[in-house]
Write an enzyme that holds these catalytic residues in place. Sequence first.
Site, PDB file in Angstrom:
ATOM      1  N   GLU A 104      -3.981  -3.101   2.149  1.00  0.00           N
ATOM      2  CA  GLU A 104      -3.166  -3.256   3.352  1.00  0.00           C
ATOM      3  C   GLU A 104      -3.980  -2.875   4.587  1.00  0.00           C
ATOM      4  O   GLU A 104      -4.739  -1.897   4.570  1.00  0.00           O
ATOM      5  CB  GLU A 104      -1.938  -2.341   3.279  1.00  0.00           C
TER       6      GLU A 104
ATOM      7  N   CYS B 159      -1.452  11.996  -3.777  1.00  0.00           N
ATOM      8  CA  CYS B 159      -0.441  12.711  -2.977  1.00  0.00           C
ATOM      9  C   CYS B 159       0.955  12.288  -3.448  1.00  0.00           C
ATOM     10  O   CYS B 159       1.213  11.102  -3.655  1.00  0.00           O
ATOM     11  CB  CYS B 159      -0.624  12.390  -1.500  1.00  0.00           C
TER      12      CYS B 159
ATOM     13  N   GLU C 272      -8.919   7.394   0.003  1.00  0.00           N
ATOM     14  CA  GLU C 272      -9.476   8.588   0.635  1.00  0.00           C
ATOM     15  C   GLU C 272     -10.911   8.225   1.050  1.00  0.00           C
ATOM     16  O   GLU C 272     -11.803   8.067   0.190  1.00  0.00           O
ATOM     17  CB  GLU C 272      -9.464   9.753  -0.364  1.00  0.00           C
TER      18      GLU C 272
ATOM     19  N   CYS D 275       2.364   3.446   3.551  1.00  0.00           N
ATOM     20  CA  CYS D 275       1.117   2.956   2.972  1.00  0.00           C
ATOM     21  C   CYS D 275       1.259   2.678   1.476  1.00  0.00           C
ATOM     22  O   CYS D 275       1.689   3.520   0.715  1.00  0.00           O
ATOM     23  CB  CYS D 275       0.046   4.013   3.209  1.00  0.00           C
TER      24      CYS D 275
HETATM   25 FE1  SF4 Z   1      -3.094  10.803  -0.411  1.00  0.00          FE
HETATM   26 FE2  SF4 Z   1      -4.028   9.059   1.417  1.00  0.00          FE
HETATM   27 FE3  SF4 Z   1      -4.709   8.814  -1.147  1.00  0.00          FE
HETATM   28 FE4  SF4 Z   1      -2.211   8.294  -0.387  1.00  0.00          FE
HETATM   29  S1  SF4 Z   1      -4.029   7.143   0.207  1.00  0.00           S
HETATM   30  S2  SF4 Z   1      -2.851   9.458  -2.207  1.00  0.00           S
HETATM   31  S3  SF4 Z   1      -1.914   9.825   1.244  1.00  0.00           S
HETATM   32  S4  SF4 Z   1      -5.235  10.535   0.211  1.00  0.00           S
END
Ligand code: SF4
Length: 314
Positions: A67, A88, A130, A301
Amino acid sequence: MRAWLTGQAFDSDTWRRRFDNFLPLAVREALPALAAELDGLARVRSEHAGHDGSRLLVDLADGQMVESVLLPRDGLCVSTQVGCAVGCRFCMTGKSGLIRQVASMEILAQVVLARRLRAVKKVVFMGMGEPAHNLDNVLEAINLLGTDGNIGHKNLVFSTVGDPRVFDALPRQSVKPALALSLHTTRAELREHLLPRAPKIAPEALVELGEKYARDTGYPIQYQWTLLKGINDGDDELDAIPRLLKGKFGVLNVIPFNSLEGDDYQRPETERIREIVRILHRRGVLTKIRNSAGQDVDGGCGQLRARAVGAEQV
Ligand code: SF4
């Protein structure tokens, strides 16, 4: 297999040779000479307009999806990984685990696709993934966007849960991006619970590292706080936040969780969100409410991609 498909970063000579084959002026203006090559890397699968920005679901060459989000004021949020290993608990992307890295050229392809729709003057690395777990590719993309891509360095924003490698690597770059740190709570044990596979770094230590980077670069840190009802929106946090952040060179971005039916977490009531901001301002902490753009149609997200993957599996 070509490097951009494997997620392998190019060394700087290879990168330079590649760019010498393109028209430097055109590259500086908008990377158009790369467009034909980048067309093969990514294409917009669907666009989902929201009241404050649009989400793009982007197909990569191997069939994976990421995305990108068109943000207000010519900003763009790009994805740096397909999936994410941090896990997360409030994040849909984290539920899939890491599927693969996004190569530097695929990150640039997201910018080129967005620039076909409108201007992009700021790129934030806050989409799926990440960035610290794909450091070489992300730094390569940042370096290019901050030089040939004609984007101001402070308008490139590297977001991390606090991987120590970031604090070693970023100060050594010629293009030093601004930094966003995922804080989410002042309590170490709650942070470990919410971000189960993030580095175990205490909030105080994270802020200390952020403060040093902010003072060295002159860019304030964006401390990210996904606001979860009954979890991290209490008076205890409002007492502890000023002890942690007052006087620091940064801003606290409060991002109310975008809850969907059946989610484990909920969004606090609007009045509570406003009250939190009022209290923190009164206590000397610069605080802003940030909604994730386009969330009115597509959620947070990873939710768009998750729906598309689910639809393909039906
Ligand atoms: Fe965490 Fe960002 Fe990974 Fe989602 S994309 S699990 S918010 S570090």
